[in-house]
Design a protein around this motif. Structure first.
Motif, PDB file in Angstrom:
ATOM      1  N   GLY A   2       0.907  -1.249  -0.130  1.00 38.23           N
ATOM      2  CA  GLY A   2      -0.140   0.020   0.190  1.00 38.23           C
ATOM      3  C   GLY A   2       0.673   1.250  -0.047  1.00 38.23           C
ATOM      4  N   GLN A   3       0.400   2.355  -0.615  1.00 38.54           N
ATOM      5  CA  GLN A   3       1.078   3.694  -0.587  1.00 38.54           C
ATOM      6  C   GLN A   3       0.268   4.391  -0.031  1.00 38.54           C
ATOM      7  OE1 GLN A   3       1.729   4.524  -4.613  1.00 38.54           O
ATOM      8  NE2 GLN A   3       3.470   3.141  -5.056  1.00 38.54           N
ATOM      9  N   VAL A   4       1.010   5.520   0.723  1.00 37.83           N
ATOM     10  CA  VAL A   4       0.275   6.668   1.365  1.00 37.83           C
ATOM     11  C   VAL A   4       0.692   7.787   0.970  1.00 37.83           C
ATOM     12  CG1 VAL A   4      -0.013   5.077   3.444  1.00 37.83           C
ATOM     13  CG2 VAL A   4       1.895   6.508   3.349  1.00 37.83           C
ATOM     14  N   GLN A   5       0.034   8.901   1.129  1.00 33.86           N
ATOM     15  CA  GLN A   5       0.525  10.229   0.781  1.00 33.86           C
ATOM     16  C   GLN A   5       0.153  11.092   2.039  1.00 33.86           C
ATOM     17  OE1 GLN A   5      -2.175  11.055  -2.534  1.00 33.86           O
ATOM     18  NE2 GLN A   5      -1.039  10.168  -3.819  1.00 33.86           N
ATOM     19  N   CYS A  28      -3.385  11.968   6.701  1.00 39.78           N
ATOM     20  CA  CYS A  28      -2.858  10.613   5.692  1.00 39.78           C
ATOM     21  C   CYS A  28      -3.953  10.265   4.857  1.00 39.78           C
ATOM     22  CB  CYS A  28      -2.399   9.506   6.592  1.00 39.78           C
ATOM     23  SG  CYS A  28      -1.453   8.439   5.790  1.00 39.78           S
ATOM     24  N   SER A  29      -3.290  10.129   3.504  1.00 41.39           N
ATOM     25  CA  SER A  29      -4.439   9.622   2.514  1.00 41.39           C
ATOM     26  C   SER A  29      -3.894   7.950   1.806  1.00 41.39           C
ATOM     27  CB  SER A  29      -4.239  10.536   1.277  1.00 41.39           C
ATOM     28  OG  SER A  29      -5.185   9.830   0.330  1.00 41.39           O
ATOM     29  N   HIS A  30      -4.637   7.351   2.000  1.00 41.28           N
ATOM     30  CA  HIS A  30      -4.295   5.919   1.520  1.00 41.28           C
ATOM     31  C   HIS A  30      -5.526   5.272   0.669  1.00 41.28           C
ATOM     32  CE1 HIS A  30      -6.265   5.629   5.426  1.00 41.28           C
ATOM     33  NE2 HIS A  30      -5.188   6.352   6.059  1.00 41.28           N
ATOM     34  N   PRO A  31      -5.560   5.756  -0.636  1.00 42.96           N
ATOM     35  CA  PRO A  31      -6.869   5.572  -1.293  1.00 42.96           C
ATOM     36  C   PRO A  31      -6.901   3.997  -1.685  1.00 42.96           C
ATOM     37  CG  PRO A  31      -5.181   6.687  -2.696  1.00 42.96           C
ATOM     38  CD  PRO A  31      -4.685   6.855  -1.247  1.00 42.96           C
ATOM     39  N   ARG A  77     -10.089   5.434   3.511  1.00 39.57           N
ATOM     40  CA  ARG A  77      -9.201   5.721   2.463  1.00 39.57           C
ATOM     41  C   ARG A  77      -8.356   7.128   2.784  1.00 39.57           C
ATOM     42  NH1 ARG A  77     -11.325   5.252  -3.539  1.00 39.57           N
ATOM     43  NH2 ARG A  77     -12.551   3.511  -3.366  1.00 39.57           N
ATOM     44  N   SER A  78      -8.641   7.630   4.260  1.00 38.02           N
ATOM     45  CA  SER A  78      -7.889   8.550   4.920  1.00 38.02           C
ATOM     46  C   SER A  78      -7.978   8.450   6.256  1.00 38.02           C
ATOM     47  CB  SER A  78      -8.548  10.155   4.498  1.00 38.02           C
ATOM     48  OG  SER A  78      -9.589  10.344   4.732  1.00 38.02           O
TER      49      SER A  78
END
Length: 99
Positions: A2-5, A28-31, A77-78
């Motif tokens: 998983g990727q996070v922003q 943190c966003s992790h769609p 997702r966040s």
């Protein structure tokens, strides 16, 4: 994996007459989060290794140190780590990660 922003920076200032900050949210966003993944938050104080703060799968939970709350959105997702009374000693780089 998983990727996070994350936002690149967040800052708070002390209120008049008090050494404590006014509260700050670290988002943190992790769609692309998977059903089985947990959201983990860490912080790294300058000159030290990262340390674990807390984790969650859904909902909201209190955090003891630093004092605050971790909230996960309904669709997962966040997430947001709210520091209710940040102090100078809470100055750090904060990370979220899926695992």
């Amino acid at each position: 994996r998983g990727q996070v922003q994350q936002e690149p920076a967040a800052e708070t200032t002390a209120g008049t007459g008090t050494p404590e900050g006014t509260g700050i949210a670290i988002s943190c966003s992790h769609p692309n989060i998977q059903t089985f993944e947990f959201i983990n938050f860490y912080r790294q104080v300058p000159g030290r290794s990262p340390t674990f703060i807390t984790f969650a799968h859904k909902g909201s939970k209190a955090v003891q140190s630093p004092a605050g709350r971790l909230s996960v959105s309904a669709d997962r997702r966040s997430s947001s780590l709210w520091l209710s009374r940040p102090r100078r000693r809470d100055t750090a780089v904060y990370y979220c990660a899926l695992g």
